[in-house]
Design a protein around this motif. Structure first.
Motif, PDB file in Angstrom:
ATOM      1  N   PRO A  75       0.842  -1.200   0.000  1.00 17.91           N
ATOM      2  CA  PRO A  75       0.000   0.000   0.000  1.00 17.91           C
ATOM      3  C   PRO A  75       0.882   1.256   0.000  1.00 17.91           C
ATOM      4  CG  PRO A  75      -0.344  -1.310   2.013  1.00 17.91           C
ATOM      5  CD  PRO A  75       0.710  -1.993   1.204  1.00 17.91           C
ATOM      6  N   LEU A  76       0.313   2.388  -0.379  1.00 21.02           N
ATOM      7  CA  LEU A  76       1.098   3.614  -0.519  1.00 21.02           C
ATOM      8  C   LEU A  76       1.839   4.001   0.758  1.00 21.02           C
ATOM      9  CD1 LEU A  76      -1.201   5.796  -2.793  1.00 21.02           C
ATOM     10  CD2 LEU A  76       0.962   4.678  -3.392  1.00 21.02           C
ATOM     11  N   GLU A  77       1.258   3.778   1.914  1.00 18.62           N
ATOM     12  CA  GLU A  77       1.958   4.113   3.167  1.00 18.62           C
ATOM     13  C   GLU A  77       3.238   3.280   3.298  1.00 18.62           C
ATOM     14  OE1 GLU A  77       3.315   5.720   6.563  1.00 18.62           O
ATOM     15  OE2 GLU A  77       1.770   6.540   5.251  1.00 18.62           O
ATOM     16  N   GLU A  78       3.180   2.016   2.895  1.00 18.71           N
ATOM     17  CA  GLU A  78       4.364   1.164   2.957  1.00 18.71           C
ATOM     18  C   GLU A  78       5.348   1.535   1.845  1.00 18.71           C
ATOM     19  OE1 GLU A  78       2.908  -2.881   3.071  1.00 18.71           O
ATOM     20  OE2 GLU A  78       1.941  -2.557   5.007  1.00 18.71           O
ATOM     21  N   VAL A  79       4.833   1.944   0.687  1.00 19.63           N
ATOM     22  CA  VAL A  79       5.705   2.418  -0.389  1.00 19.63           C
ATOM     23  C   VAL A  79       6.503   3.623   0.118  1.00 19.63           C
ATOM     24  CG1 VAL A  79       5.778   3.481  -2.692  1.00 19.63           C
ATOM     25  CG2 VAL A  79       4.263   1.530  -2.264  1.00 19.63           C
ATOM     26  N   ARG A  80       5.848   4.507   0.871  1.00 12.28           N
ATOM     27  CA  ARG A  80       6.526   5.683   1.428  1.00 12.28           C
ATOM     28  C   ARG A  80       7.690   5.264   2.331  1.00 12.28           C
ATOM     29  NH1 ARG A  80       6.932   8.145   5.858  1.00 12.28           N
ATOM     30  NH2 ARG A  80       5.286   7.023   6.918  1.00 12.28           N
ATOM     31  N   ILE A  81       7.485   4.216   3.106  1.00 15.36           N
ATOM     32  CA  ILE A  81       8.521   3.730   4.018  1.00 15.36           C
ATOM     33  C   ILE A  81       9.683   3.114   3.245  1.00 15.36           C
ATOM     34  CG2 ILE A  81       9.008   1.988   5.804  1.00 15.36           C
ATOM     35  CD1 ILE A  81       6.033   2.477   6.736  1.00 15.36           C
ATOM     36  N   LEU A  82       9.380   2.389   2.165  1.00 15.97           N
ATOM     37  CA  LEU A  82      10.400   1.668   1.399  1.00 15.97           C
ATOM     38  C   LEU A  82      11.035   2.511   0.288  1.00 15.97           C
ATOM     39  CD1 LEU A  82       8.460  -1.692   1.112  1.00 15.97           C
ATOM     40  CD2 LEU A  82      10.475  -1.259   2.528  1.00 15.97           C
ATOM     41  N   ASP A  94      15.063   1.984  13.387  1.00 19.87           N
ATOM     42  CA  ASP A  94      13.623   1.758  13.447  1.00 19.87           C
ATOM     43  C   ASP A  94      13.029   1.585  12.058  1.00 19.87           C
ATOM     44  OD1 ASP A  94      13.667   1.913  16.187  1.00 19.87           O
ATOM     45  OD2 ASP A  94      12.966   3.995  16.276  1.00 19.87           O
ATOM     46  N   ALA A  95      13.425   2.443  11.128  1.00 17.30           N
ATOM     47  CA  ALA A  95      12.905   2.355   9.765  1.00 17.30           C
ATOM     48  C   ALA A  95      13.343   1.047   9.107  1.00 17.30           C
ATOM     49  CB  ALA A  95      13.349   3.554   8.932  1.00 17.30           C
ATOM     50  N   ARG A  96      14.580   0.630   9.384  1.00 17.94           N
ATOM     51  CA  ARG A  96      15.087  -0.625   8.824  1.00 17.94           C
ATOM     52  C   ARG A  96      14.274  -1.801   9.355  1.00 17.94           C
ATOM     53  NH1 ARG A  96      20.273  -0.647  10.483  1.00 17.94           N
ATOM     54  NH2 ARG A  96      20.860   0.662   8.726  1.00 17.94           N
ATOM     55  N   ALA A  97      13.990  -1.803  10.647  1.00 14.97           N
ATOM     56  CA  ALA A  97      13.208  -2.892  11.247  1.00 14.97           C
ATOM     57  C   ALA A  97      11.792  -2.917  10.673  1.00 14.97           C
ATOM     58  CB  ALA A  97      13.174  -2.734  12.769  1.00 14.97           C
ATOM     59  N   THR A  98      11.205  -1.750  10.517  1.00 18.88           N
ATOM     60  CA  THR A  98       9.856  -1.662   9.935  1.00 18.88           C
ATOM     61  C   THR A  98       9.871  -2.168   8.501  1.00 18.88           C
ATOM     62  OG1 THR A  98       9.281   0.206  11.344  1.00 18.88           O
ATOM     63  CG2 THR A  98       7.968  -0.090   9.345  1.00 18.88           C
ATOM     64  N   ALA A  99      10.835  -1.723   7.723  1.00 16.67           N
ATOM     65  CA  ALA A  99      10.936  -2.143   6.321  1.00 16.67           C
ATOM     66  C   ALA A  99      11.138  -3.657   6.224  1.00 16.67           C
ATOM     67  CB  ALA A  99      12.074  -1.399   5.630  1.00 16.67           C
ATOM     68  N   ALA A 100      12.009  -4.199   7.056  1.00 13.29           N
ATOM     69  CA  ALA A 100      12.261  -5.638   7.041  1.00 13.29           C
ATOM     70  C   ALA A 100      10.995  -6.417   7.373  1.00 13.29           C
ATOM     71  CB  ALA A 100      13.383  -5.994   8.021  1.00 13.29           C
ATOM     72  N   SER A 101      10.235  -5.916   8.338  1.00 13.20           N
ATOM     73  CA  SER A 101       8.980  -6.564   8.714  1.00 13.20           C
ATOM     74  C   SER A 101       7.971  -6.524   7.557  1.00 13.20           C
ATOM     75  CB  SER A 101       8.405  -5.876   9.954  1.00 13.20           C
ATOM     76  OG  SER A 101       7.148  -6.420  10.282  1.00 13.20           O
TER      77      SER A 101
END
Length: 155
Positions: A75-82, A94-101
């Motif tokens: 989803p777009l929110e996850e695209v924003r993170i990645l 934190d961002a790396r852990a979120t992205a990995a998850s």
């Protein structure tokens, strides 16, 4: 330089593109580009003295990266993170852990879909029987909350 870049891309090295040209090269609308900027998926581009957006050529690649993530059902929110990864940015802890998850969740989802497709292939080639039990396994694997009997009102 990437071998995937065209001679025209190499000729434009260092030049700035208008939003229409970026949209054309990426196969999206100008509106999509502006929307992705608003969401923080794309960084704010430099502007001319008159306030017009002027995009470095690499924005086409950034946009293609975002579109690839969308094709993978993020989803777009996850695209924003990645998205920063596609711009060569390293993510902090934190961002790396979120992205990995997020990536692990997507892999699990795709593996589940592959399992469903394998069962479906067996049904098609006749190596499995399309009985209620098999169909219910497929429905549960696909995330359905109803069994095949409940769907037709026989449960």
């Amino acid at each position: 330089m990437s071998s995937a870049r065209t001679a025209a891309d190499q000729d434009l090295e260092g030049e700035l593109l208008n939003i229409g040209e970026v949209a054309r090269r990426a196969g999206v609308s100008s509106r999509t580009i502006r929307y992705y900027e608003e969401l923080g998926i794309l960084p704010e581009p430099p502007r001319s003295e008159k306030g017009t957006r002027k995009y470095p050529l690499e924005y086409v690649t950034y946009l293609r990266w975002a579109l690839t993530l969308k094709q993978l059902d993020f989803p777009l929110e996850e695209v924003r993170i990645l998205a920063p990864v596609g711009r060569g940015r390293e993510l902090d802890g934190d961002a790396r852990a979120t992205a990995a998850s997020l990536i692990e969740e997507r892999i699990a989802d795709l593996e589940s879909k592959i399992d469903i497709l394998r069962i479906l292939a067996k049904l098609v080639d006749g190596s499995a029987v399309a009985d209620t039990t098999t169909i219910n396994v497929l429905l549960r694997a696909a995330g359905s909350t109803q069994t095949s009997n409940e769907a037709v009102g026989t449960a």
